[in-house]
Scaffold this motif. Structure first.
Motif, mmCIF file in Angstrom:
data_model
loop_
_atom_site.group_PDB
_atom_site.id
_atom_site.type_symbol
_atom_site.label_atom_id
_atom_site.label_comp_id
_atom_site.label_asym_id
_atom_site.label_seq_id
_atom_site.Cartn_x
_atom_site.Cartn_y
_atom_site.Cartn_z
ATOM 1 N N ILE A 1 2.326 -16.073 -9.539
ATOM 2 C CA ILE A 1 1.908 -17.468 -9.476
ATOM 3 C C ILE A 1 0.392 -17.488 -9.671
ATOM 4 O O ILE A 1 -0.311 -16.600 -9.211
ATOM 5 C CB ILE A 1 2.299 -18.092 -8.114
ATOM 6 N N SER A 2 -0.115 -18.499 -10.335
ATOM 7 C CA SER A 2 -1.543 -18.575 -10.654
ATOM 8 C C SER A 2 -2.440 -18.339 -9.447
ATOM 9 O O SER A 2 -3.439 -17.646 -9.546
ATOM 10 C CB SER A 2 -1.876 -19.927 -11.280
ATOM 11 N N GLY A 3 -2.111 -18.914 -8.325
ATOM 12 C CA GLY A 3 -2.927 -18.744 -7.123
ATOM 13 C C GLY A 3 -3.053 -17.288 -6.710
ATOM 14 O O GLY A 3 -4.113 -16.850 -6.287
ATOM 15 N N GLU A 4 -1.969 -16.548 -6.842
ATOM 16 C CA GLU A 4 -2.011 -15.115 -6.528
ATOM 17 C C GLU A 4 -2.960 -14.391 -7.469
ATOM 18 O O GLU A 4 -3.655 -13.470 -7.063
ATOM 19 C CB GLU A 4 -0.616 -14.494 -6.665
ATOM 20 N N LEU A 5 -2.977 -14.802 -8.706
ATOM 21 C CA LEU A 5 -3.838 -14.153 -9.689
ATOM 22 C C LEU A 5 -5.304 -14.408 -9.384
ATOM 23 O O LEU A 5 -6.135 -13.507 -9.520
ATOM 24 C CB LEU A 5 -3.485 -14.624 -11.101
ATOM 25 N N ARG B 1 6.802 -24.007 -13.282
ATOM 26 C CA ARG B 1 7.591 -24.212 -12.072
ATOM 27 C C ARG B 1 6.781 -25.137 -11.181
ATOM 28 O O ARG B 1 6.090 -24.682 -10.275
ATOM 29 C CB ARG B 1 7.873 -22.895 -11.363
ATOM 30 N N PRO B 2 6.843 -26.431 -11.501
ATOM 31 C CA PRO B 2 5.978 -27.384 -10.793
ATOM 32 C C PRO B 2 6.031 -27.186 -9.282
ATOM 33 O O PRO B 2 7.094 -26.950 -8.738
ATOM 34 C CB PRO B 2 6.543 -28.741 -11.204
ATOM 35 N N PRO B 3 4.879 -27.191 -8.662
ATOM 36 C CA PRO B 3 3.561 -27.552 -9.194
ATOM 37 C C PRO B 3 2.789 -26.358 -9.752
ATOM 38 O O PRO B 3 1.613 -26.473 -10.049
ATOM 39 C CB PRO B 3 2.841 -28.100 -7.962
ATOM 40 N N ARG B 4 3.417 -25.230 -9.908
ATOM 41 C CA ARG B 4 2.726 -24.027 -10.367
ATOM 42 C C ARG B 4 3.331 -23.500 -11.656
ATOM 43 O O ARG B 4 4.301 -24.026 -12.158
ATOM 44 C CB ARG B 4 2.784 -22.954 -9.278
ATOM 45 N N THR B 5 2.749 -22.412 -12.124
ATOM 46 C CA THR B 5 3.247 -21.742 -13.319
ATOM 47 C C THR B 5 3.476 -20.277 -12.992
ATOM 48 O O THR B 5 2.629 -19.631 -12.372
ATOM 49 C CB THR B 5 2.232 -21.864 -14.472
ATOM 50 N N CYS B 6 4.612 -19.765 -13.410
ATOM 51 C CA CYS B 6 4.958 -18.360 -13.220
ATOM 52 C C CYS B 6 4.577 -17.604 -14.489
ATOM 53 O O CYS B 6 4.910 -18.028 -15.591
ATOM 54 C CB CYS B 6 6.458 -18.256 -12.961
#
Length: 104
Positions: free
Chosen positions: A48-52, A81-86
Motif C-alpha cells: 500500500i502506498s503508505g507503507e512505501l 483499492r479505494p481509498p488506496r492503491t496496491c
C-alpha cells in the motif's frame, strides 16, 4: 549468445525494440530510491502506498513520482483499492529485463 531473448514476450521484438525496452527499464532503475522501492515491492505480495512512504522515508509526492516511473516502465502494476492503491511487481517484466540483460 542468440540474437533474440528467450522470454516469450521478447521473441517477436526487433533488435531495436529490445534495445528500447531495455533502455526504458534501465532508466527507470537509474535512481537508487526506485531500486529500493522495486526491491521492497517485489519482496511483498502487495504493498500500500503508505507503507512505501514509511519504508523509503521520502515525501508522498516523491514516492508517487518514483512509482509513476516504475509503472511507465512496466516494472510495477497498480491496482486501485479505494481509498488506496496496491502495488505489485510485474514478474513478467522483471523476467524480461533479466533476459534482455543476459542477451547483451
Amino acid at each position: 549468445m542468440p540474437e533474440t531473448c528467450c522470454h516469450p514476450a521478447n521473441l517477436d521484438l526487433t533488435p531495436e525494440a529490445r534495445d528500447e525496452q531495455l533502455a526504458a527499464m534501465a532508466r527507470a532503475l537509474g535512481n537508487p530510491a526506485r531500486v529500493r522501492l522495486l526491491r521492497y515491492i517485489a519482496s511483498q505480495d502487495e504493498c500500500i502506498s503508505g507503507e512505501l512512504v514509511d519504508y523509503i522515508g521520502l515525501a508522498q509526492s516523491t514516492v508517487s513520482e518514483h512509482l509513476r516511473i516504475l509503472k511507465e516502465a512496466g516494472l510495477v502494476v497498480a491496482e486501485p483499492r479505494p481509498p488506496r492503491t496496491c502495488f505489485k511487481a510485474n514478474r513478467d517484466a522483471l523476467d524480461r529485463f533479466r533476459d534482455l540483460l543476459n542477451a547483451l
